[in-house]
Design a protein around this motif. Structure first.
Motif, PDB file in Angstrom:
ATOM      1  N   LEU A  51     -35.146  40.461  36.930  1.00  0.00           N
ATOM      2  CA  LEU A  51     -33.752  39.763  36.561  1.00  0.00           C
ATOM      3  C   LEU A  51     -33.442  38.518  36.069  1.00  0.00           C
ATOM      4  CD1 LEU A  51     -32.852  41.108  40.888  1.00  0.00           C
ATOM      5  CD2 LEU A  51     -31.625  40.746  38.917  1.00  0.00           C
ATOM      6  N   ARG A  52     -34.760  37.730  36.678  1.00  0.00           N
ATOM      7  CA  ARG A  52     -35.510  36.578  35.961  1.00  0.00           C
ATOM      8  C   ARG A  52     -35.479  36.288  34.767  1.00  0.00           C
ATOM      9  NH1 ARG A  52     -35.298  37.112  41.126  1.00  0.00           N
ATOM     10  NH2 ARG A  52     -35.336  35.195  42.972  1.00  0.00           N
ATOM     11  N   ARG A  58     -27.006  39.913  30.574  1.00  0.00           N
ATOM     12  CA  ARG A  58     -26.065  40.927  31.341  1.00  0.00           C
ATOM     13  C   ARG A  58     -24.575  41.318  29.484  1.00  0.00           C
ATOM     14  NH1 ARG A  58     -23.659  42.978  36.072  1.00  0.00           N
ATOM     15  NH2 ARG A  58     -22.199  43.610  34.966  1.00  0.00           N
ATOM     16  N   GLU A  59     -24.513  39.959  28.756  1.00  0.00           N
ATOM     17  CA  GLU A  59     -23.602  39.694  27.823  1.00  0.00           C
ATOM     18  C   GLU A  59     -24.173  41.108  26.507  1.00  0.00           C
ATOM     19  OE1 GLU A  59     -22.926  36.270  26.392  1.00  0.00           O
ATOM     20  OE2 GLU A  59     -21.696  36.428  24.799  1.00  0.00           O
ATOM     21  N   VAL A  60     -23.140  41.640  26.181  1.00  0.00           N
ATOM     22  CA  VAL A  60     -23.779  42.359  24.975  1.00  0.00           C
ATOM     23  C   VAL A  60     -23.997  41.340  24.143  1.00  0.00           C
ATOM     24  CG1 VAL A  60     -22.813  44.268  23.716  1.00  0.00           C
ATOM     25  CG2 VAL A  60     -21.584  43.958  25.515  1.00  0.00           C
ATOM     26  N   PRO A  61     -25.125  42.104  23.220  1.00  0.00           N
ATOM     27  CA  PRO A  61     -25.944  41.529  22.384  1.00  0.00           C
ATOM     28  C   PRO A  61     -24.637  41.469  20.953  1.00  0.00           C
ATOM     29  CG  PRO A  61     -27.292  42.811  22.911  1.00  0.00           C
ATOM     30  CD  PRO A  61     -25.982  43.025  23.475  1.00  0.00           C
ATOM     31  N   GLU A  62     -24.257  40.051  20.530  1.00  0.00           N
ATOM     32  CA  GLU A  62     -23.126  39.981  19.298  1.00  0.00           C
ATOM     33  C   GLU A  62     -23.193  41.755  18.173  1.00  0.00           C
ATOM     34  OE1 GLU A  62     -22.209  36.642  16.901  1.00  0.00           O
ATOM     35  OE2 GLU A  62     -24.227  36.108  18.046  1.00  0.00           O
ATOM     36  N   ARG A 287     -29.204  45.622  32.464  1.00  0.00           N
ATOM     37  CA  ARG A 287     -30.203  44.747  30.783  1.00  0.00           C
ATOM     38  C   ARG A 287     -29.473  45.116  29.586  1.00  0.00           C
ATOM     39  NH1 ARG A 287     -28.091  41.867  35.615  1.00  0.00           N
ATOM     40  NH2 ARG A 287     -28.883  40.198  36.298  1.00  0.00           N
ATOM     41  N   TYR A 288     -29.508  43.998  28.898  1.00  0.00           N
ATOM     42  CA  TYR A 288     -29.747  44.144  27.855  1.00  0.00           C
ATOM     43  C   TYR A 288     -30.916  43.482  27.490  1.00  0.00           C
ATOM     44  CZ  TYR A 288     -24.935  45.977  26.464  1.00  0.00           C
ATOM     45  OH  TYR A 288     -24.011  47.118  26.440  1.00  0.00           O
ATOM     46  N   GLN A 305     -31.176  48.674  26.350  1.00  0.00           N
ATOM     47  CA  GLN A 305     -31.201  48.345  27.940  1.00  0.00           C
ATOM     48  C   GLN A 305     -31.877  48.931  29.181  1.00  0.00           C
ATOM     49  OE1 GLN A 305     -26.439  49.959  27.229  1.00  0.00           O
ATOM     50  NE2 GLN A 305     -26.791  48.306  29.161  1.00  0.00           N
ATOM     51  N   VAL A 306     -31.699  48.010  30.567  1.00  0.00           N
ATOM     52  CA  VAL A 306     -32.517  48.425  31.255  1.00  0.00           C
ATOM     53  C   VAL A 306     -31.697  48.396  32.650  1.00  0.00           C
ATOM     54  CG1 VAL A 306     -33.460  46.273  31.416  1.00  0.00           C
ATOM     55  CG2 VAL A 306     -34.456  48.272  32.307  1.00  0.00           C
ATOM     56  N   ALA A 307     -32.026  49.912  33.513  1.00  0.00           N
ATOM     57  CA  ALA A 307     -31.037  49.686  34.902  1.00  0.00           C
ATOM     58  C   ALA A 307     -32.148  49.021  35.751  1.00  0.00           C
ATOM     59  CB  ALA A 307     -30.987  51.091  34.993  1.00  0.00           C
ATOM     60  N   LEU A 308     -31.833  48.181  36.918  1.00  0.00           N
ATOM     61  CA  LEU A 308     -32.377  48.000  37.735  1.00  0.00           C
ATOM     62  C   LEU A 308     -31.773  48.835  38.913  1.00  0.00           C
ATOM     63  CD1 LEU A 308     -32.297  43.671  36.540  1.00  0.00           C
ATOM     64  CD2 LEU A 308     -33.705  45.759  35.952  1.00  0.00           C
ATOM     65  N   LEU A 309     -32.899  49.211  39.346  1.00  0.00           N
ATOM     66  CA  LEU A 309     -32.458  49.738  41.025  1.00  0.00           C
ATOM     67  C   LEU A 309     -32.953  49.117  42.217  1.00  0.00           C
ATOM     68  CD1 LEU A 309     -31.368  52.625  40.964  1.00  0.00           C
ATOM     69  CD2 LEU A 309     -32.304  51.658  39.106  1.00  0.00           C
TER      70      LEU A 309
END
Ligand code: HEM
Length: 393
Positions: A51-52, A58-62, A287-288, A305-309
């Protein structure tokens, strides 16, 4: 990294995802979640760190940005101006302007009105079994956010309808039908706000929309599209999660056998934090990776991408004792339900205030509150809320 398989729409998982989280955590912090096709963090340390970690966002890479499907245009236009989907410097600017308008003074000023609202709603409870989610848990947050923004309260049912259709886009049950419904809702919501913001420009009031119009930072103002995106984000985020925090909380309290101490002035903060930790309304955010990054033995490449549970992190036994036990007297320290880092929930103080007001009034006025049917969770992962909460008073 181990590969785990679990459908997010599997009926047993939707009703109780915690055994899957526990089994995943026992095998390590980070795994590949096959059904999402991405890495997923289940442990408290991994979720807290990711998270830090500014190498992720969160923004999609360009270079991965694709023009969305034409039928989604109105929905994507709203998302394009949402701080939740932006990273610095765009995020910094949007969030700072919103925080200037969304102050603790304005939030605290809602308190007396919300207390009256809770009493009024309870006065109207029927004697026969009824849905508390509809009659109470939904009304408090939606009316609170209408009052804060300065949108007429009579609009509440319409706002709920637009919001439900839009947030279905983030749920595992998303389909083409939900996409069309979300786009229609986004268009109607945008049209309404464009007109309403125009009115407030000419006729300023003491409300958040007027303050957002006026919020200025070094000569910088929110554009009309940014104002619309921000108001829709606040209106949608401002009630969906709080409704289900109240619903999940009341369910847990009734099932566990609640104690009056929990609702006393020196117990209520602990109760609210424990409700949010134990059974939060939002379980997963993604997150990307923006660069190559090694995390818990796994190498992420840009664009992965990674999901944060969040809900799994909240029950990590390496972070707190007996996490499976609902104990409002425990020191509230490992709650990940509002996220962390740059995107930490803007509405956390408002959500907490609403729960701190609504729960003691409800249980104080209705000490014989009982479940009238076994509550069931909706098939809407990563959202985790009840379909209804049938009770008697
Ligand atoms: C119990 C209720 C709530 C919960 C559990 C909750 C949870 C969250 C979480 C986990 C995030 C971060 C997502 C991420 O990091 O990817 C978030 C962000 C956000 N929330 Fe909440 N929320 C709640 C209530 C509210 C309310 C009442 C409002 C507004 C009035 C609100 C407005 C927002 C906004 C604007 C963001 C985006 C912040 C940013 O991107 O910087 N939320 N919320």
């Amino acid at each position: 990294m181990k590969t785990l398989t679990q459908s997010p729409t599997g009926p047993a998982f939707v009703q109780d995802p915690y055994p899957f989280y526990a089994a995943a955590r026992e095998q390590g912090q980070l795994h590949h979640w096959q059904d999402y096709g991405m890495a997923a963090a289940f442990g408290h340390s991994a979720v807290h760190m990711l998270l830090r970690d500014r190498r992720f966002g969160r923004e999609v890479p360009e270079e991965m940005h694709k023009d969305g499907a034409a039928h989604l245009a109105p929905f994507l236009a709203v998302e394009a101006h949402s701080m939740l989907d932006a990273e610095p410097p765009r995020h910094t600017r949007l969030r700072r302007l919103v925080l200037r308008a969304f102050t603790s003074r304005e939030i605290a000023a809602l308190q007396p009105g919300l207390e009256d609202l809770c009493h009024r709603l309870i006065d109207e409870f029927p004697a026969a079994p009824f849905d508390l989610l509809d009659a109470y848990c939904t009304q408090v947050p939606v009316i609170a956010i209408c009052r804060l923004l300065g949108v007429p309260e009579e609009m509440a049912p319409q706002l709920l309808d637009w919001s439900h259709r839009m947030v279905a886009m983030y749920q595992a049950s998303r389909s083409e039908t939900t996409e069309h419904a979300a786009a229609e809702a986004a268009q109607a919501f945008t049209d309404f706000l464009r007109g309403y913001i125009g009115k407030r420009r000419n006729d300023p009031r003491d409300d958040l929309i007027t303050r957002l119009i006026a919020a200025e930072e070094e000569g910088d103002k929110l554009s009309t599209d940014e104002l619309i995106g921000t108001c829709i984000l606040l209106l949608n985020a401002g009630h969906e999660a709080t409704v289900h925090s109240l619903g999940n909380g009341v369910k847990t309290m009734l099932q566990q056998g609640w104690q009056p101490d929990w609702l006393a002035p020196d117990g209520i903060d602990g109760l609210v934090e424990e409700i949010l930790r134990f059974d939060p309304p939002l379980h997963m955010f993604t997150r990307y990776a923006y660069e190559e990054a090694e995390v818990f033995g796994h190498t992420f490449r840009r664009g992965d991408q990674v999901a944060l549970l969040l809900a799994a992190a909240n029950r990590d036994p390496s972070a707190l004792d007996r996490p499976e036990v609902f104990d409002p007297s425990r020191p509230p320290k490992v709650n990940k339900s509002f996220g962390g880092g740059l995107h930490f929930c803007v509405g956390a103080p408002l959500a907490r205030l609403e729960m701190q007001i609504a729960l003691p009034i409800l249980f104080g006025r209705c000490p014989d509150l009982r479940l009238a049917a076994e509550p069931e969770y909706s098939n809407t992962y990563h959202f985790h809320g009840l379909t209804r909460l049938l009770v008697t008073v």
